[in-house]
Design an enzyme around this catalytic site. Structure first.
Site, PDB file in Angstrom:
ATOM      1  N   ARG A   1       4.811  -0.672  -7.822  1.00 31.23           N
ATOM      2  CA  ARG A   1       6.023  -1.030  -8.581  1.00 31.23           C
ATOM      3  C   ARG A   1       7.156  -0.024  -8.384  1.00 31.23           C
ATOM      4  O   ARG A   1       8.312  -0.354  -8.632  1.00 31.23           O
ATOM      5  CB  ARG A   1       5.707  -1.107 -10.071  1.00 31.23           C
ATOM      6  CG  ARG A   1       4.874  -2.299 -10.410  1.00 31.23           C
ATOM      7  CD  ARG A   1       4.279  -2.148 -11.784  1.00 31.23           C
ATOM      8  NE  ARG A   1       3.139  -3.041 -11.906  1.00 31.23           N
ATOM      9  CZ  ARG A   1       3.179  -4.218 -12.507  1.00 31.23           C
ATOM     10  NH1 ARG A   1       4.270  -4.612 -13.073  1.00 31.23           N
ATOM     11  NH2 ARG A   1       2.117  -4.975 -12.558  1.00 31.23           N
TER      12      ARG A   1
ATOM     13  N   HIS B   1      -3.277   4.250  -2.562  1.00 30.92           N
ATOM     14  CA  HIS B   1      -4.293   3.394  -1.931  1.00 30.92           C
ATOM     15  C   HIS B   1      -4.957   4.138  -0.763  1.00 30.92           C
ATOM     16  O   HIS B   1      -6.169   4.040  -0.558  1.00 30.92           O
ATOM     17  CB  HIS B   1      -3.659   2.119  -1.360  1.00 30.92           C
ATOM     18  CG  HIS B   1      -3.101   1.192  -2.385  1.00 30.92           C
ATOM     19  ND1 HIS B   1      -1.755   0.979  -2.532  1.00 30.92           N
ATOM     20  CD2 HIS B   1      -3.719   0.416  -3.305  1.00 30.92           C
ATOM     21  CE1 HIS B   1      -1.556   0.106  -3.503  1.00 30.92           C
ATOM     22  NE2 HIS B   1      -2.724  -0.247  -3.993  1.00 30.92           N
TER      23      HIS B   1
ATOM     24  N   LEU C   1       0.820  -1.219   0.000  1.00 32.78           N
ATOM     25  CA  LEU C   1       0.000   0.000   0.000  1.00 32.78           C
ATOM     26  C   LEU C   1       0.854   1.271   0.000  1.00 32.78           C
ATOM     27  O   LEU C   1       1.880   1.329   0.678  1.00 32.78           O
ATOM     28  CB  LEU C   1      -0.924   0.000   1.223  1.00 32.78           C
ATOM     29  CG  LEU C   1      -1.858  -1.201   1.342  1.00 32.78           C
ATOM     30  CD1 LEU C   1      -2.753  -1.056   2.569  1.00 32.78           C
ATOM     31  CD2 LEU C   1      -2.698  -1.388   0.081  1.00 32.78           C
ATOM     32  N   HIS C   2       0.422   2.238  -0.771  1.00 27.68           N
ATOM     33  CA  HIS C   2       1.097   3.538  -0.822  1.00 27.68           C
ATOM     34  C   HIS C   2       0.028   4.612  -0.708  1.00 27.68           C
ATOM     35  O   HIS C   2      -1.171   4.305  -0.549  1.00 27.68           O
ATOM     36  CB  HIS C   2       1.905   3.662  -2.115  1.00 27.68           C
ATOM     37  CG  HIS C   2       1.116   3.330  -3.340  1.00 27.68           C
ATOM     38  ND1 HIS C   2       0.100   4.123  -3.810  1.00 27.68           N
ATOM     39  CD2 HIS C   2       1.153   2.263  -4.174  1.00 27.68           C
ATOM     40  CE1 HIS C   2      -0.426   3.588  -4.887  1.00 27.68           C
ATOM     41  NE2 HIS C   2       0.178   2.444  -5.133  1.00 27.68           N
TER      42      HIS C   2
ATOM     43  N   GLY D   1      -8.627   3.442  -8.583  1.00 26.46           N
ATOM     44  CA  GLY D   1      -7.804   4.599  -8.927  1.00 26.46           C
ATOM     45  C   GLY D   1      -7.799   4.863 -10.426  1.00 26.46           C
ATOM     46  O   GLY D   1      -7.741   3.928 -11.240  1.00 26.46           O
TER      47      GLY D   1
END
Ligand code: PAF
Length: 282
Positions: free
Chosen positions: A187, A37, A33-34, A147
């Protein structure tokens, strides 16, 4: 926050939520998760009484086995993030829970399937469609959050919801970017320092092309120029840079300001494939 691995557990919670008229918002993820998210989760929290996040790295959507094997697994940190965001529930199913047997069913999304992401990643959208359908059936949310960064995936899921009459409202959340413009993606964690610095070429090329199109430059000239910019750069390999009609994802040969259009790009930074997009006219 309650973590559960089995759909039977969720059925009990779901029933209680329904009895007390609570709206359920769902954010499906593959973990790592970043901030992108977290933006989906914050939007879900602002619109729904209960928010459930799933973390499942879906094997059937990877057309490249090394991409699947190297997909980052950061579960403890992910759970910390979710707790901080006051997420109500997190579903972390095993592969056997989602795929007790391998599905025979194949989903086909028409032209969405064969161009761009569909063309370069054969079988990808079938895998996304299958897992998202399964998760929708298990979670039965009122709202689901996706997203805009994965624009073609959004188009595929909109089609899935329409064609299969899922009683779910989709909410599309704008792309969250790093301060230098790079679209947030799980990524990005796999880029080395030089690749990370160079990765802004995707966003910069989208901005440059949008500006030139709006100023009236012909699309074929803009595209040639962007392709040349990528060729000059040793660290990147452009896969595609295209102008599309946003709703159908049909590739355009010229810019028509009366059609809602977007620019989409996919490029490799070393071994890592990144995608991004920008809409030209809303
Ligand atoms: O966008 C993703 O992370 C995945 O494609 C999704 C929607 C969670 C399905 O595995």
């Amino acid at each position: 926050m309650e973590q559960f691995n089995e759909k039977e557990k969720w059925s009990e919670i779901w029933l209680e939520a329904l009895k007390s008229n609570k709206t359920i918002g769902f954010v499906p993820t593959m973990g790592a998760l970043h901030q992108g998210h977290l933006e989906l989760i914050r939007t879900a929290k602002s619109r729904c009484d209960l928010v459930v996040v799933s973390i499942f790295v879906n094997p059937t959507q990877f057309n490249n086995s090394s991409d699947f094997e190297n997909y980052p697994n950061t579960l403890p940190t992910d759970l910390d993030h979710l707790r901080q965001e006051n997420v109500d529930f997190v579903y972390t199913p095993s592969p056997e829970e989602i795929y007790p047997e391998s599905p025979e069913l194949k989903l086909y999304f028409g032209p969405l399937e064969s161009n761009l992401e569909g063309g370069f990643r054969p079988g990808h959208f079938n895998g996304v469609g299958i897992v998202v359908s399964k998760l929708f059936h298990i979670i039965r949310p009122h709202f689901a959050f996706f997203g805009q960064k994965d624009l073609q995936q959004v188009a595929v899921i909109q089609r899935l919801v329409r064609d299969l009459s899922f009683p779910i409202e989709l909410v599309i959340v704008p792309t969250k970017r790093e301060s230098d413009g790079l679209a947030m993606s799980s990524r990005n964690l796999r880029l080395n320092k030089a690749e990370r610095e160079t990765a802004t070429i995707l966003f910069h090329s989208l901005i440059k092309a949008k500006k030139e199109l709006i100023e009236g430059k012909a699309w074929f000239e803009v595209q040639k120029e962007i392709q040349a910019d990528f060729e000059k750069n040793q660290l990147t390999k452009l896969e595609y840079f295209e102008l599309i009609e946003t709703a159908s994802f049909e590739i355009q040969t010229e810019f028509n300001p009366s059609k809602k259009s977007s620019l989409v790009v996919a490029a490799y930074l070393g071994e890592i494939r990144l995608i991004d997009n920008i809409s030209i006219n809303f």
